[in-house]
Structures are given as C-alpha cells and as structure tokens.
Scaffold this motif. Structure first.
Motif, PDB file in Angstrom:
ATOM      1  N   TYR A   1     -23.380  10.970  28.466  1.00 20.44           N
ATOM      2  CA  TYR A   1     -22.129  10.602  27.797  1.00 20.44           C
ATOM      3  C   TYR A   1     -21.778  11.592  26.676  1.00 20.44           C
ATOM      4  N   LEU A   2     -22.769  11.926  25.842  1.00 22.81           N
ATOM      5  CA  LEU A   2     -22.532  12.819  24.700  1.00 22.81           C
ATOM      6  C   LEU A   2     -22.638  14.290  25.074  1.00 22.81           C
ATOM      7  N   GLY A   3     -23.432  14.590  26.079  1.00 26.14           N
ATOM      8  CA  GLY A   3     -23.782  15.968  26.393  1.00 26.14           C
ATOM      9  C   GLY A   3     -25.170  16.267  25.878  1.00 26.14           C
ATOM     10  N   SER A   4     -25.972  16.949  26.680  1.00 25.83           N
ATOM     11  CA  SER A   4     -27.395  17.122  26.360  1.00 25.83           C
ATOM     12  C   SER A   4     -27.632  17.858  25.055  1.00 25.83           C
ATOM     13  N   ASN A   5     -26.840  18.878  24.770  1.00 21.60           N
ATOM     14  CA  ASN A   5     -27.053  19.648  23.532  1.00 21.60           C
ATOM     15  C   ASN A   5     -26.784  18.798  22.291  1.00 21.60           C
ATOM     16  N   LYS A   6     -25.702  18.027  22.319  1.00 24.15           N
ATOM     17  CA  LYS A   6     -25.373  17.188  21.168  1.00 24.15           C
ATOM     18  C   LYS A   6     -26.386  16.056  21.009  1.00 24.15           C
TER      19      LYS A   6
ATOM     20  N   TYR B   1     -32.296  13.200  13.281  1.00 23.49           N
ATOM     21  CA  TYR B   1     -32.933  11.902  12.984  1.00 23.49           C
ATOM     22  C   TYR B   1     -34.390  12.086  12.580  1.00 23.49           C
ATOM     23  N   LEU B   2     -35.132  12.867  13.328  1.00 17.55           N
ATOM     24  CA  LEU B   2     -36.558  13.043  13.039  1.00 17.55           C
ATOM     25  C   LEU B   2     -36.778  13.809  11.733  1.00 17.55           C
ATOM     26  N   LYS B   3     -35.991  14.845  11.508  1.00 21.59           N
ATOM     27  CA  LYS B   3     -36.190  15.659  10.305  1.00 21.59           C
ATOM     28  C   LYS B   3     -35.836  14.884   9.030  1.00 21.59           C
ATOM     29  N   GLU B   4     -34.859  14.006   9.119  1.00 20.94           N
ATOM     30  CA  GLU B   4     -34.434  13.267   7.925  1.00 20.94           C
ATOM     31  C   GLU B   4     -35.333  12.077   7.609  1.00 20.94           C
TER      32      GLU B   4
ATOM     33  N   LEU C   1     -28.626   6.176  15.481  1.00 23.91           N
ATOM     34  CA  LEU C   1     -27.286   6.338  16.016  1.00 23.91           C
ATOM     35  C   LEU C   1     -26.383   7.123  15.065  1.00 23.91           C
ATOM     36  N   SER C   2     -26.617   6.992  13.771  1.00 20.64           N
ATOM     37  CA  SER C   2     -25.832   7.780  12.810  1.00 20.64           C
ATOM     38  C   SER C   2     -26.080   9.272  13.004  1.00 20.64           C
ATOM     39  N   ALA C   3     -27.328   9.623  13.267  1.00 23.45           N
ATOM     40  CA  ALA C   3     -27.648  11.032  13.503  1.00 23.45           C
ATOM     41  C   ALA C   3     -26.968  11.540  14.772  1.00 23.45           C
ATOM     42  N   LEU C   4     -26.926  10.708  15.817  1.00 26.39           N
ATOM     43  CA  LEU C   4     -26.247  11.107  17.053  1.00 26.39           C
ATOM     44  C   LEU C   4     -24.740  11.239  16.830  1.00 26.39           C
ATOM     45  N   GLU C   5     -24.171  10.326  16.045  1.00 19.67           N
ATOM     46  CA  GLU C   5     -22.734  10.409  15.755  1.00 19.67           C
ATOM     47  C   GLU C   5     -22.415  11.680  14.971  1.00 19.67           C
TER      48      GLU C   5
ATOM     49  N   SER D   1     -24.030  14.504  15.016  1.00 17.30           N
ATOM     50  CA  SER D   1     -24.198  15.713  15.828  1.00 17.30           C
ATOM     51  C   SER D   1     -23.121  15.850  16.897  1.00 17.30           C
ATOM     52  N   SER D   2     -22.583  14.703  17.349  1.00 10.68           N
ATOM     53  CA  SER D   2     -21.632  14.734  18.466  1.00 10.68           C
ATOM     54  C   SER D   2     -20.186  14.562  18.047  1.00 10.68           C
ATOM     55  N   GLY D   3     -19.967  13.959  16.860  1.00 14.64           N
ATOM     56  CA  GLY D   3     -18.610  13.644  16.450  1.00 14.64           C
ATOM     57  C   GLY D   3     -18.008  12.476  17.205  1.00 14.64           C
ATOM     58  N   VAL D   4     -18.852  11.698  17.903  1.00 18.15           N
ATOM     59  CA  VAL D   4     -18.400  10.552  18.705  1.00 18.15           C
ATOM     60  C   VAL D   4     -18.871   9.260  18.056  1.00 18.15           C
ATOM     61  N   SER D   5     -17.968   8.318  17.857  1.00 18.34           N
ATOM     62  CA  SER D   5     -18.362   7.004  17.343  1.00 18.34           C
ATOM     63  C   SER D   5     -19.117   6.237  18.431  1.00 18.34           C
ATOM     64  N   LEU D   6     -20.252   5.655  18.053  1.00 20.52           N
ATOM     65  CA  LEU D   6     -21.062   4.910  19.006  1.00 20.52           C
ATOM     66  C   LEU D   6     -21.025   3.405  18.726  1.00 20.52           C
ATOM     67  N   LYS D   7     -20.045   2.963  17.949  1.00 19.47           N
ATOM     68  CA  LYS D   7     -19.956   1.537  17.622  1.00 19.47           C
ATOM     69  C   LYS D   7     -19.783   0.689  18.876  1.00 19.47           C
ATOM     70  N   ARG D   8     -18.820   1.071  19.708  1.00 20.02           N
ATOM     71  CA  ARG D   8     -18.599   0.278  20.914  1.00 20.02           C
ATOM     72  C   ARG D   8     -19.784   0.398  21.871  1.00 20.02           C
ATOM     73  N   TRP D   9     -20.308   1.605  21.996  1.00 25.41           N
ATOM     74  CA  TRP D   9     -21.458   1.803  22.883  1.00 25.41           C
ATOM     75  C   TRP D   9     -22.625   0.927  22.427  1.00 25.41           C
ATOM     76  N   THR D  10     -22.869   0.877  21.134  1.00 22.62           N
ATOM     77  CA  THR D  10     -23.955   0.069  20.593  1.00 22.62           C
ATOM     78  C   THR D  10     -23.764  -1.405  20.904  1.00 22.62           C
ATOM     79  N   GLU D  11     -22.557  -1.894  20.648  1.00 19.27           N
ATOM     80  CA  GLU D  11     -22.292  -3.312  20.900  1.00 19.27           C
ATOM     81  C   GLU D  11     -22.418  -3.651  22.378  1.00 19.27           C
ATOM     82  N   ALA D  12     -21.988  -2.734  23.226  1.00 23.82           N
ATOM     83  CA  ALA D  12     -21.993  -2.998  24.663  1.00 23.82           C
ATOM     84  C   ALA D  12     -23.390  -2.907  25.273  1.00 23.82           C
ATOM     85  N   TRP D  13     -24.235  -2.041  24.721  1.00 26.35           N
ATOM     86  CA  TRP D  13     -25.501  -1.762  25.394  1.00 26.35           C
ATOM     87  C   TRP D  13     -26.736  -2.213  24.640  1.00 26.35           C
TER      88      TRP D  13
END
Length: 902
Positions: free
Chosen positions: A430-435, A443-446, A458-462, A464-476
């Motif tokens: 969904y996000l792309g492997s690099n992101k 996440y690990l370094k912090e 999830l904040s670290a993924l957001e 790095s990707s610039g994509v909100s994961l709020k809906r993804w989190t609630e859904a999954w």
C-alpha cells in the motif's frame, strides 16, 4: 530517561485519588492486588508509574540431582512514591529470607504468587531488596526446565518465560515495560555450559566438581527476554562479521544437526537485517540453542535464542523443511531489533512483536537466502492460519485488549501471527516498500531500548510516507473480522462494458477496509487458460469501479486478488468458478493454484460446495500437481496433521464405518491410497516428491494390502529406489499400524524401540500405544487427568495428541462424560499450557448433534472459564457445527442419488 505514559498517567491518577471520590467505583484500588494467577494490565501500569531504573544482580546454584534450584536476587530500583505497597512477582517458589533497604522482613509477605512490600519498608528514591529463594525445576517448560536425556543421562536446562514466567526463575517486576539490566553468576557442575544474554567474563577454577560462571552487566531489556541455559550441550562456534556465533544442542542429537546450514542462514540474516534496519546488531553475541521438549517453535531471548528440536530431522531434510527452519531462525533474529531493542509496552501490542517478525522473516527468506518460494510458504503456513482463525467466533482484532497475562496467553494465535503479518505485507504494498522500510528504520532509531505502543510505529510510517494511516488502523488493527471480495462485470460483443470490485462485510464489520491489490483477467485460447491483463487498484469502498478495464476482452476467469497482496476472503463470480474448476492446472503460478485450492476448501467448510465435488477435483488435479508445497497443503486437507487431531480434514468429514455413505468413503480413500502408492514408486529417487508421497501413503494406508506394504517397508522387504525411511518415518509407520490395531502392533513397537531408545523413540512408543483402538483409552485418560502425574507436559502432550486419531471418532465420543466430569478439577489444578493442549486435543467433538449439546451445555453452566479453556471449547463447538453442515450436505447428496436410482 523516563518518559511519562499518556494512558499510564491517567491510570495512576485514578489510583492515587482512590475510589472514594467516585461513587460508582466498586472495585479495590490498584495497589490491592488479588491473590490470583497472572498480572492485570492496570496494575502493571500502576506499578510502572512508581518504579524505574531497575537493576538485577542475580546468583543461582544449579544442581544435577536435586529437584529444585536456589538463588539470591538483589533488585535495586528507584521509587517515585512510597505511599503504596509494591509487589514482586514470584510464582510457586520458597522465600528463605527477605531484606528491604537493610531491614529483615518477617513474617515474609508471600502468597506463592507475589511478595508484597509494605510502604514502611520503602523509601522515595533508591531502594534495594535482597531475596534468597529456592524454586522447583519446571515440569511444563515454563520457567527453568530441566531435562535428563534417557540415552546418555546427560542433563540440559533452559528457560522460557513469555508472557509471564520470568518470575518462575527469580523474584522480579515481570512486565514488558519495566526494562532492567542484569548481572548474573551461576554455580553449576563443572562439565556444564552456562549461557546467558552476554558472554561470561570469568569462570572460576573447578572446586568439588563445580564452577562459577560470572556474567557482566547486560543492556536494558524486559524480564520475559532474560535467558539462563545450562547443561552438557554440544557447542559449535562461528562468526557473522564481528558478531560471535554459537550453536548448542544435546549430545545425542548433535550428529543430526545441520550445523553449517544454521550458521549460513544466521550470517545471511544478519547481513539482511543490519542493512534493512540500518542499525547494527544491538547485543554483544548471538547464541542459538536447540532444546528438548520446547513448548513453542522458538523464543527470542536476548542473545541466547531457544529452538525446538522439531527443526532437527533424523534424515535428509527436504527443501520445505530447510526453508521452514530458515524462516524460524530469521523470525527470531528479527526480534532482536523489533521486540527486543524496541519492545511493546503491554501485551495489547503483541502483534507488534510477532506480526512483524513473521513478515520480516519472509522478506529475508526472499531477499537473502537461496529459497525463492517464501511467499508461497507464507500463504500456506501463516496466511491460511490467519484466515482460519478470523473465521471463528473467537476471532479478535489484531490489536486486542489484554486485561491480564492469562488472557494474553490466548492471543499467541493465527490472528496475531498470520493475519497481522498479512496486514503488514498489505501495508508494505500500500505504501511502497521503500517508504515502509524508511518508516521502520525511523521507528527503531527513535525508540531504542524503550517501550512503545502502536501509535509510535504508525506515526513513523506516516512520517516516512506522507500517508495518513488513521482509516487503515481503524479498519485493520482495531476492527475484527475479514471482508469478502468479488469481481462483478458485464460484457457485450465480447468486450467488458462494466467492471467493479465489490466488498462485503460480515459480522457488521465497520469501518470499511482499504486495500491496494491486483486483479487479473484470464482468457481461453484453444482450450487453455491464459493471462491477458493485470491491473493494480485501490479498493476502499463497497463498490470500486475499474473503468480502465472497459473495452478489454471478456474474461473466462477473473482473479480478484492476484499476487496475494490483500487480506480478503476471495469469492469468484459464477463464470470464473465454473472455468477454474475445469482449468486449474492451467495456472502456471503456484501461488495462484494454492489460493484457489483454499477457496475450494472454504466452500466445502461453509457448505457451499459438496464434499464429493471437492474430492472429485482432488482426484483429478492431485496427480498432476508438481509443487511440493501445494501437495503438502493438500495433504493437510486430506488427513490433517498428527499433532492437531481435530483439524478439519477429509478423514474427519467423510462418513466412517457404520455411518451412511461409508462405501463412498472407502472408494475415495482407496483411490487416494492408490495415487500415493503409484507416485511413490514413480517419483524421482531421493526427491522431495518421493518423500511427500511416502508420508502420504503412510497416512492413507487404510487397506490390508497397504498395511502389509508398510510392514514390509519396516522389515526392508520392500525397498524404494534412492530412499530409505529415516528413523522418524519408521516411527510414523509404527504409529499408523498401532492406530489401526495391527495384529503385530506390540511386536513392531518393541522392535522399533530397541532400534531407537532415544527420547523421541520413547515418546513415539507412548503415542503408538495410546493410539490403539481399544478400551484402554480410559486408562490413558485417567493417567493424563491425574493431577499428581509425574509425566512431563511434553510426554502428556504427545499422548493427548494421538489418543484419538481421526478414524476413532466413536471412541472419542465415548470419552465425553469423563472429559466434562474432570474438566472443572483440571482447571483448578493445571496451568494454561496443559489446559490448551488438553482441550485442543481431547474435546469430544465428533460431528454429531450430541457433541454440540455437550459442549454448549458445559459452556452455559460454566460462565467463569479461564480464557484458554473458553476459547478451546468455543472453537470446538463451531468446528463441530461446521462438520455437521458438511455432512448434512452429504446426506442430501446420498438421498438425491438414492431417489434417482428409484
């Protein structure tokens, strides 16, 4: 530096204010801990707000003969407030003396679950506790387990603590978010090895046959990750760049350990992970121990990982076995970063450990090793497990509330491992492997050496990707269940005019999930199915139109989740279902074929495909299948796994002797037996295919001729080209002949036991005797049910797993009264490890209305069951009802056939 916890602060304030300010508050304040097994989350959070900066100085005396070990635990920590008592966890031990801040405490406030330290002995700031204690060695594998090898009488000890058993080794604050450092000394027999999280800095000279190993101060980590292993292990050493490696195993199985394979995978893993995470290995050395009677597959102890001996084959390993072993090695290694360096705060986020390690291990398999079928194996082993458990009434969200450690134990399941890992695979796509990778690194370094919750990841993924994961989190993550996916399309003049992906949401699932996935269109060309188009789309609503497919040739078959990127329950449109039944072998991609077989099996279990239609497809396509992993998956659907006797399979679903339709069953099984024998004889000598067909023939040898063939193979009167059954396969034959009540069962067993007197041989002898179709079943049950039984859990478990083979449904049903009569007593006296095996293996679910009534009746009159027992019985009830649905469909088939004849 101490970081205040948002949720924890709220809990702390409520506890400090007390219930007197809240008229509706009726439960005791958090500092009043009830005398019951386990630890409650809210009490763990309360304790974490009071205590920090913990250091343990531990010393142990381990003995070769005594039934217990002794030790001294010095715990230093800082206390923020001395207003409340604090507790140290310590289950089932004996306290010899207790000193708190240089004051002897008597009488010792200990209830065999935890010690309670009153405020008058404590002080704000630095505190120091010294506890001398003894504790029995574990009989179940939880805590410090001691094993004596029956072959050579050598002793082996190891620890296993997750989620709440470090306190069976020493008194401690046993929760993930109270990380500590550990300094250790161990006195033990001089011939032993002693292993902990760091290498010893000193071994004292031998004195009276004993030595003392001293280990320097470790880094910070959680108690459940602390290792202490000892014994007369065989040792091998190697190096992964600058990381010292050691491998340990029992002396008697050492000849079977593929040492160079273990080290090769380990080195490949370190190369992959240090690059992927962009963080060097965070601990000082890496030991791996292969240990007996291990309850799970492996455990990621800091710098001293333990593995079950099931990953040591006593014959030449198949590629699938080698790949599985590599996957487990890489799973545990990934934990060194994800789980050990950065650790969940509480067991609600268990998925952050296990889902990630499962997913990353498959990435590493594909990216760093010679094995290139990682995602096929992932689908077979993990994703199918997730789908299965997500379809049960006991399903739960991936991120699930764990009110206490007893409940947390039940969540080491297919949702946490299989579904969670599948969602991470989906999120990566969904996000792309690099992101995705950059977010993981961030996440690990912090958060190194700290505890986190899901939000940090999830904040670290957001970021790095610039994509909100709020809906993804609630859904999954916080919503349970699985969505259904089906293509809907309309064609005119041989071209697509409308095309959409439709999602259904069982169990009133909300919010709606979002997927990025691939859809494949296949056409028929001269009677052969060919791939004609693949598109990638985002499905995030009940209906997702795909305008880009308008004008494409009308497909014969539409694959809605091509490539297996999405976690969905795939449904085929009627045209596609009809087509694929006729053209399954045209799918050249093994991943696609395995997905279709799972779809067929789901249809059977849901009563939408008659079982005989499934068996017809099986008989047609099984002989054509070339991929061993698919053959293995189909094998589990035919005869199940020997250690999961109630796992859904054909042998359970098909009518048995005395039931209507048994003649049809005999015909099907005879044909499967013939297929297995013919392929065994024609397979390439020494190949993995030959081994698969041999194993299948053993499980399917139901005719008298087949049993005679097995006996001749044991006696080496039948020899197979390029293949001699290894010792484990010889025992598989003995087990099956005993389960069938062969006339020479005892003679065959005794001869094999002389040939193989090892621990594994003795366990297989127990399993074989228990499997016999005789009235001695009750005697075996009584032996298992006795609370004073000295048999180890590992031996109890193998008896339970083999007491009622699939073909002994009637005998299993006759055990119902004893099972339900003894269950309440067992619940009081046995731990969760035993109860999980007992219910999973022995619940009398035999595909009848009576079975369902017995299970539901017990559930109705037993509202306060432990989580493990409740889950096991609920799942057994549902599976019994599924079986009844399948058989009702069968009976209607028989009735219609009978009517047609008349």
């Amino acid at each position: 530096m101490f970081k205040p916890y948002t949720r924890g602060v709220i809990v702390m304030l409520v506890a400090l204010l007390g219930c007197s300010l809240f008229s509706s508050c009726s439960r005791p304040p958090l500092h009043e801990r009830a005398s019951k097994k386990g630890l409650m989350e809210e009490q763990a959070r309360f304790r974490a707000q009071l205590i920090h900066n913990i250091r343990y100085d531990l010393s142990f005396s381990l003995d070769a003969e005594k039934g217990d070990f002794s030790g001294k635990a010095k715990a230093a920590f800082r206390l923020r407030s001395k207003e409340y008592p604090i507790t140290l966890d310590f289950a089932d031990g004996q306290i010899v003396s207790l000193t708190v801040n240089e004051k002897n405490v008597t009488p010792i406030p200990y209830n065999r679950l935890f010690l309670t330290l009153a405020p008058e002995f404590l002080k704000e700031g630095e505190n120091r506790i010294i506890i001398e204690f003894t504790h029995p060695y574990s009989q179940t594998g939880a805590g410090l387990y001691r094993f004596k090898d029956p072959q050579d009488q050598r002793l082996y000890l190891y620890t296993d603590f997750e989620p709440f058993d470090a306190n069976r080794l020493f008194p401690c604050f046993d929760q993930p978010d109270l990380k500590a450092s550990y300094t250790v000394s161990v006195e033990a027999p001089s011939t032993w090895q002693v292993i902990s999280s760091v290498r010893e800095e000193e071994i004292s000279p031998e004195q009276n046959g004993r030595k003392t190993w001293r280990f320097p101060k470790s880094s910070l980590f959680s108690t459940y990750l602390f290792p202490l292993h000892a014994g007369e292990y065989k040792t091998w050493e190697s190096q992964a760049d600058s990381i010292p490696l050691r491998l340990f195993a029992r002396q008697s199985i050492a000849p079977y350990v593929e040492v160079e394979e273990w080290f090769k995978i380990t080195r490949q893993g370190f190369t992959f992970y240090q690059t992927y995470f962009d963080i060097p290995y965070p601990f000082k050395k890496y030991d791996q121990l292969i240990v007996p009677d291990f309850n799970s597959g492996a455990m990621e102890n800091i710098g001293a990982v333990t593995f079950s001996e099931r990953y040591v084959e006593r014959g030449k390993s198949t590629e699938k076995q080698r790949e599985k072993k590599a996957s487990v090695i890489l799973h545990e290694m990934s934990h060194m970063w994800f789980g050990n360096l950065v650790t969940m705060r509480w067991w609600n986020d268990l998925w952050l450990n296990e889902s990630f390690a499962t997913y990353l291990a498959t990435l590493a398999i594909e990216g760093a090793t010679e094995f290139k079928n990682g995602w096929l194996s992932f689908l077979e082993s993990y994703k199918h497990w997730g789908y299965y458990e997500d379809d049960l009434t006991t399903h739960h969200p991936v991120e699930v509330a764990s009110p206490d450690t007893e409940q947390a134990f039940t969540y080491f399941d297919g949702i946490t491992y299989g579904k969670g890992a599948s969602l991470l695979k989906q999120l990566d796509f969904y996000l792309g492997s690099n992101k995705f990778r950059e977010g993981v690194r961030k996440y690990l370094k912090e958060n190194q050496y700290e505890n986190t919750e899901r939000e940090s990841f999830l904040s670290a993924l957001e970021a790095s990707s610039g994509v909100s994961l709020k809906r993804w989190t609630e859904a999954w993550l916080t919503t349970e269940g699985i969505s259904l996916l089906q293509a809907s399309y309309r064609c005119e003049g041989g071209k697509i005019r409308e095309f959409s992906l439709n999602q259904g949401y069982p169990f009133n699932r909300a919010p709606k999930p979002v997927h990025r996935l691939q859809i494949a269109l296949f056409g028929l060309n001269q009677g052969v199915l060919n791939l004609q188009k693949v598109v990638t789309t985002l499905a995030n609503s009940p209906k997702t139109p795909l305008s880009e497919l308008q004008g494409e040739s009308c497909p014969a078959f539409v694959f809605p989740n091509f490539g297996d990127h999405a976690y969905v329950k795939m449904q085929l449109d009627p045209q596609s279902l009809t087509t694929i039944k006729k053209h399954l072998s045209d799918l050249t991609d093994p991943l696609s074929r395995m997905m279709i077989w799972q779809l067929f099996w789901n249809l059977v279990r849901e009563g939408e495909m008659p079982l005989f239609e499934f068996t017809s497809l099986l008989l047609e396509y099984l002989p054509q299948e070339t991929e061993v992993r698919i053959l293995s998956d189909l094998g589990s659907k035919i005869y199940g796994s020997q250690n999961r006797p109630l796992e859904a399979n054909l042998l359970l679903y098909l009518p048995q002797a005395g039931e209507e339709g048994f003649k049809t069953t005999e015909a099907i099984l005879k044909k499967l037996e013939e297929i297995a024998w013919l392929h065994l004889l024609s397979a390439t000598a020494g190949s993995d295919h030959q081994k698969f067909w041999f194993d299948s023939y053993v499980r399917l040898a139901l005719s008298s001729k087949a049993k005679e063939n097995l006996k001749k193979i044991l006696a080496e009167k039948i020899k197979l080209s390029g293949f001699t059954p290894d010792q484990d396969r010889r025992w598989a034959i003995v087990l099956e002949l005993n389960a069938a009540g062969h006339a020479e069962q005892e003679l065959l067993l005794e001869e094999e036991l002389k040939r193989d007197p090892s621990e594994q041989g003795q366990k297989m002898a127990l399993a074989s005797r228990a499997a016999r179709p005789t009235t001695s079943k009750r005697e075996w049950l009584e032996k298992i049910l006795s609370p004073d039984d000295s048999m180890t859990l590992a031996r109890q478990r193998i008896v339970m797993e083999h007491l009622f083979p699939a073909q002994q449904k009637k005998l299993r049903g006759e055990s119902a009264s004893l099972f339900f009569e003894k269950l309440p007593t067992l619940i009081e006296k046995r731990d969760s490890l035993f109860m999980r095996s007992f219910v999973r293996s022995l619940v009398p679910a035999v595909c009848t209305e009576k079975s369902s009534q017995e299970i539901s009746g017990f559930l109705q009159k037993s509202p306060e069951l432990p989580p493990t027992v409740l889950k096991g019985l609920q799942e057994a009830y549902q599976e019994n009802e599924r079986c009844r649905t399948v058989q009702k469909r069968l009976l209607s088939t028989f009735s219609s056939l009978s009517g047609a004849k008349h």
